[in-house]
Structure formats: structure tokens, C-alpha cells
Design an enzyme around this catalytic site. Structure first.
Site, mmCIF file in Angstrom:
data_model
loop_
_atom_site.group_PDB
_atom_site.id
_atom_site.type_symbol
_atom_site.label_atom_id
_atom_site.label_comp_id
_atom_site.label_asym_id
_atom_site.label_seq_id
_atom_site.Cartn_x
_atom_site.Cartn_y
_atom_site.Cartn_z
ATOM 1 N N GLN A 1 90.100 -12.932 21.471
ATOM 2 C CA GLN A 1 89.742 -12.728 22.882
ATOM 3 C C GLN A 1 89.569 -11.235 23.151
ATOM 4 O O GLN A 1 89.187 -10.837 24.240
ATOM 5 C CB GLN A 1 90.846 -13.286 23.787
ATOM 6 C CG GLN A 1 91.118 -14.773 23.594
ATOM 7 C CD GLN A 1 92.340 -15.203 24.356
ATOM 8 O OE1 GLN A 1 92.255 -15.724 25.474
ATOM 9 N NE2 GLN A 1 93.510 -14.978 23.786
ATOM 10 N N HIS B 1 85.171 -13.108 23.932
ATOM 11 C CA HIS B 1 84.987 -12.362 25.182
ATOM 12 C C HIS B 1 84.150 -11.112 24.969
ATOM 13 O O HIS B 1 84.235 -10.152 25.727
ATOM 14 C CB HIS B 1 86.351 -12.023 25.800
ATOM 15 C CG HIS B 1 87.094 -13.253 26.229
ATOM 16 N ND1 HIS B 1 88.450 -13.274 26.455
ATOM 17 C CD2 HIS B 1 86.669 -14.530 26.448
ATOM 18 C CE1 HIS B 1 88.829 -14.503 26.804
ATOM 19 N NE2 HIS B 1 87.761 -15.282 26.800
ATOM 20 N N CYS C 1 67.025 -7.998 28.577
ATOM 21 C CA CYS C 1 66.272 -8.106 27.306
ATOM 22 C C CYS C 1 67.175 -8.037 26.086
ATOM 23 O O CYS C 1 66.711 -8.172 24.958
ATOM 24 C CB CYS C 1 65.215 -7.000 27.237
ATOM 25 S SG CYS C 1 65.905 -5.335 27.025
ATOM 26 N N SER D 1 98.812 -14.988 26.088
ATOM 27 C CA SER D 1 99.573 -15.793 27.065
ATOM 28 C C SER D 1 98.973 -17.193 27.177
ATOM 29 O O SER D 1 99.542 -18.052 27.853
ATOM 30 C CB SER D 1 99.540 -15.082 28.424
ATOM 31 O OG SER D 1 98.182 -14.911 28.840
ATOM 32 N N ASN E 1 104.434 -14.671 19.867
ATOM 33 C CA ASN E 1 104.192 -14.055 21.157
ATOM 34 C C ASN E 1 105.513 -13.601 21.751
ATOM 35 O O ASN E 1 106.504 -14.331 21.650
ATOM 36 C CB ASN E 1 103.489 -15.047 22.097
ATOM 37 C CG ASN E 1 102.759 -14.338 23.217
ATOM 38 O OD1 ASN E 1 101.878 -13.522 22.970
ATOM 39 N ND2 ASN E 1 103.171 -14.614 24.456
HETATM 40 N N1 APR Z 1 103.986 -8.755 19.854
HETATM 41 C C1 APR Z 1 103.985 -10.033 20.317
HETATM 42 N N2 APR Z 1 103.525 -10.390 21.544
HETATM 43 C C2 APR Z 1 103.056 -9.403 22.337
HETATM 44 C C3 APR Z 1 103.031 -8.048 21.933
HETATM 45 C C4 APR Z 1 103.514 -7.754 20.636
HETATM 46 N N3 APR Z 1 103.521 -6.499 20.146
HETATM 47 N N4 APR Z 1 102.499 -7.317 22.961
HETATM 48 C C5 APR Z 1 102.224 -8.179 23.956
HETATM 49 N N5 APR Z 1 102.546 -9.428 23.588
HETATM 50 C C6 APR Z 1 102.311 -10.672 24.328
HETATM 51 C C7 APR Z 1 102.664 -10.619 25.796
HETATM 52 O O1 APR Z 1 104.004 -11.053 25.990
HETATM 53 C C8 APR Z 1 101.661 -11.588 26.430
HETATM 54 O O2 APR Z 1 102.211 -12.889 26.585
HETATM 55 O O3 APR Z 1 100.910 -10.880 24.290
HETATM 56 C C9 APR Z 1 100.516 -11.642 25.428
HETATM 57 C C10 APR Z 1 99.233 -11.051 25.965
HETATM 58 O O4 APR Z 1 98.797 -11.884 27.018
HETATM 59 P P1 APR Z 1 97.659 -11.364 28.025
HETATM 60 O O5 APR Z 1 97.987 -9.992 28.473
HETATM 61 O O6 APR Z 1 97.464 -12.439 29.041
HETATM 62 O O7 APR Z 1 96.362 -11.219 27.109
HETATM 63 P P2 APR Z 1 95.399 -12.368 26.606
HETATM 64 O O8 APR Z 1 96.134 -13.651 26.407
HETATM 65 O O9 APR Z 1 94.623 -11.811 25.472
HETATM 66 O O10 APR Z 1 94.401 -12.544 27.862
HETATM 67 C C11 APR Z 1 93.325 -13.436 27.677
HETATM 68 O O11 APR Z 1 92.424 -12.729 29.795
HETATM 69 O O12 APR Z 1 91.910 -11.106 31.305
HETATM 70 C C12 APR Z 1 91.389 -11.893 30.313
HETATM 71 O O13 APR Z 1 89.512 -11.369 29.056
HETATM 72 C C13 APR Z 1 90.865 -11.069 29.176
HETATM 73 O O14 APR Z 1 90.769 -11.690 26.851
HETATM 74 C C14 APR Z 1 91.631 -11.564 27.964
HETATM 75 C C15 APR Z 1 92.132 -12.923 28.421
HETATM 76 ZN ZN ZN Z 2 66.262 -4.483 29.006
#
Ligand code: APR
Ligand code: ZN
Length: 253
Positions: A105, A125, A136, A200, A224
Site C-alpha cells: 500500500q 496505491h 495522457c 492497520s 503489527n
Molecule cells: N513494526 C510493526 N508495526 C508497526 C511499525 C513497526 N515498526 N510501525 C507502525 N506499525 C503499525 C502501526 O501500529 C499501524 O497499525 O503499522 C500500522 C500502520 O497502519 P496505517 O498507519 O493505517 O497505515 P496503512 O495500513 O498502510 O494505511 C493504509 O491508508 O491513508 C491510506 O493510502 C494510505 O496506504 C495507506 C492506507
Molecule cells: Zn498530458
């Protein structure tokens, strides 16, 4: 099963050793150890600003100017960022032939920067390291755009067709990339081990792929810091740091 880091790494290593075809699914959490903030942790990007919906971006040059202002700020973190232990561990699994694809993502390009061939990275994404014309498809490198923007907030337009130029990311409200979605679907269906790393799992349709892999018989691992609402269906959950957990399991420093 939610063991401490070292027993978690051992359990993960055992699942990896028994698998023929592994797929990783990464979120912003794999890049925080490279200094790029994630979105929903305390202090994350969405705690500081609201996402700009694609329709708003298209509707006014002022919203496009605000989007480029944010890009300039976020890119400061990107410029400093280098792949971390988690990225290197995935790159090792890809180069050993154990991992068929990384569904990401993320838009930071760190999987490619860690040496994973671009055709093994499925960007759901998009990618924030370059821009494209929405009419274009012409590709534009960011550096000249940012120089002009820093100078007088010039909002880029396409030299070829006059169309709107946007970072090559997929915004809320924007269509998902069909080819990437089809590849992610095929890889999630074909794998026997699906490892979620740092997401998340709240943004769909991306967050549907772990459940699809599980339904099709794959083992599901979620690494996570925080709980996700798919933890209950995972075969292994590790609430810990990706770099240490995955690096130890794969034997990458
Ligand atoms: N190790 C393990 N987990 C981690 C670490 C780490 N070092 N750092 C952060 N996290 C966990 C956080 O606890 C959180 O639950 O990673 C997760 C990141 O979640 P989000 O911030 O929601 O990111 P993501 O899931 O990628 O979001 C999805 O949302 O806003 C849109 O386009 C954006 O691609 C993104 C999508
Ligand atoms: Zn163009």
C-alpha cells in the site's frame, strides 16, 4: 498464538520454511523504521492533516496547490529514508525465490530501493516518487516540479496536452489501478503463506487481500504493533517490531 519476539521469529521462520509460495502485504508500518511516519499511529500523518479527496483535487487549483504543499513536506521524510531491516529481509526472501510478490500500500518506493525487482512489487496505491499526467499518462520526474513549486507555487500542468499532473499515487476517491488489483488477487489466491507487515487493515479494497488468501487456504501471519480486526483469523499474530521479528526469522541483520 502471540509469543514474544524471539519465539515469534522462530514460529515465523518455521512457517516460511514450510511454504512454497509466500506473498507479503505491506503497509506504512514497514517504513516507520526508515523514518517515514505512518498514517494512523499517534502522531501519524492523518493526525496532522486530512486526506485530500481526488474529486476535490480535480475540482480546484487551490486544492491542487495544497496537495503539492503537503507533498513538499512529506517528501522531506522520503528523501532521507533508506530501506530498513524489514525491507532487507523481504528482499532476501524474494531473491531466494521463496516470495513471489510484495503487495504494497506504500508509495515510498523502498521495496524497489532494497533491491526487489520492480515486477515483484505490486503497488496498490501507486508510487509517490514520480508524477503523471492524468489525461495522457506522460511521466514527470518530481525534482523539476518541486523546484518550480518551491519557487512560486507553480502547479504543474502537462507540457504535452495541458492536462492535470499529479503525484502517481492513488488518492481516496480515485480509481484503483486495475492491473495491480488483478495481480494482487492472483498472488493472494496462489500463495500458501500470506504475511501482513505494518498495516492497520482499515482501508479497502486493499485490506481484502489477507482475508482472500486465508479463504483460499493460505496460512495468514500478521506482524503489527497494534491489533487489527483480522488478527482473529491469523495463524500467527505478532504485536511487535517488523524489523526485529522478520529480520530474525529470515536471518537478516
Ligand atoms: N513494526 C510493526 N508495526 C508497526 C511499525 C513497526 N515498526 N510501525 C507502525 N506499525 C503499525 C502501526 O501500529 C499501524 O497499525 O503499522 C500500522 C500502520 O497502519 P496505517 O498507519 O493505517 O497505515 P496503512 O495500513 O498502510 O494505511 C493504509 O491508508 O491513508 C491510506 O493510502 C494510505 O496506504 C495507506 C492506507
Ligand atoms: Zn498530458
Amino acid at each position: 498464538m502471540k509469543p514474544g519476539t524471539s519465539s515469534a521469529s522462530a514460529a515465523l521462520a518455521a512457517l516460511i520454511a514450510r511454504s512454497q509460495r509466500i506473498v507479503a502485504f505491506t503497509g506504512a508500518g514497514i517504513s516507520t523504521e526508515s523514518g517515514i511516519p505512518d498514517f494512523r499511529s499517534p502522531g501519524g500523518i492523518w493526525s496532522r492533516m486530512q486526506p485530500i479527496d481526488f474529486r476535490d483535487f480535480m475540482s480546484s487549483i487551490e486544492m491542487r496547490r495544497e496537495a503539492w504543499r503537503r507533498k513538499a513536506v512529506i517528501d522531506q521524510d522520503f528523501q532521507q529514508a533508506a530501506p530498513n531491516r524489514g525491507h532487507r529481509a523481504l528482499a532476501a526472501l524474494v531473491s531466494h525465490g521463496a516470495m513471489s510478490a510484495i503487495i504494497t500500500q506504500n508509495i515510498d518506493g523502498l521495496h524497489q530501493a532494497s533491491g526487489v525487482p520492480a515486477d515483484k512489487v505490486i503497488e496498490l496505491h501507486g508510487n509517490g516518487t514520480y508524477a503523471t499526467c492524468l489525461d495522457c499518462g506522460q511521466r514527470y520526474e518530481l525534482a523539476p516540479i518541486m523546484v518550480a513549486f518551491e519557487r512560486d507555487e507553480t502547479v504543474p500542468e502537462c507540457d504535452a496536452c495541458g492536462g492535470i499532473v499529479k503525484s502517481a499515487t492513488v488518492s481516496f476517491g480515485q480509481a484503483m489501478p486495475q492491473a495491480a488489483m488483478a495481480r494482487a488477487q492472483a498472488e493472494s489466491t496462489a500463495c500458501d503463506l500470506f504475511i501482513v507487515l505494518g498495516s492497520s487493515l482499515v482501508v479497502y479494497p486493499a485490506a481484502g487481500f489477507p482475508a482472500l488468501a486465508k479463504r483460499r487456504g493460505a496460512k495468514l501471519v500478521i506482524i503489527n504493533r497494534e491489533e487489527t480486526d483480522q488478527d482473529g483469523s491469523a495463524d500467527l499474530v505478532v504485536h511487535g517490531e517488523i524489523g526485529a521479528t522478520l529480520g530474525e526469522a529470515v536471518g537478516v541483520a
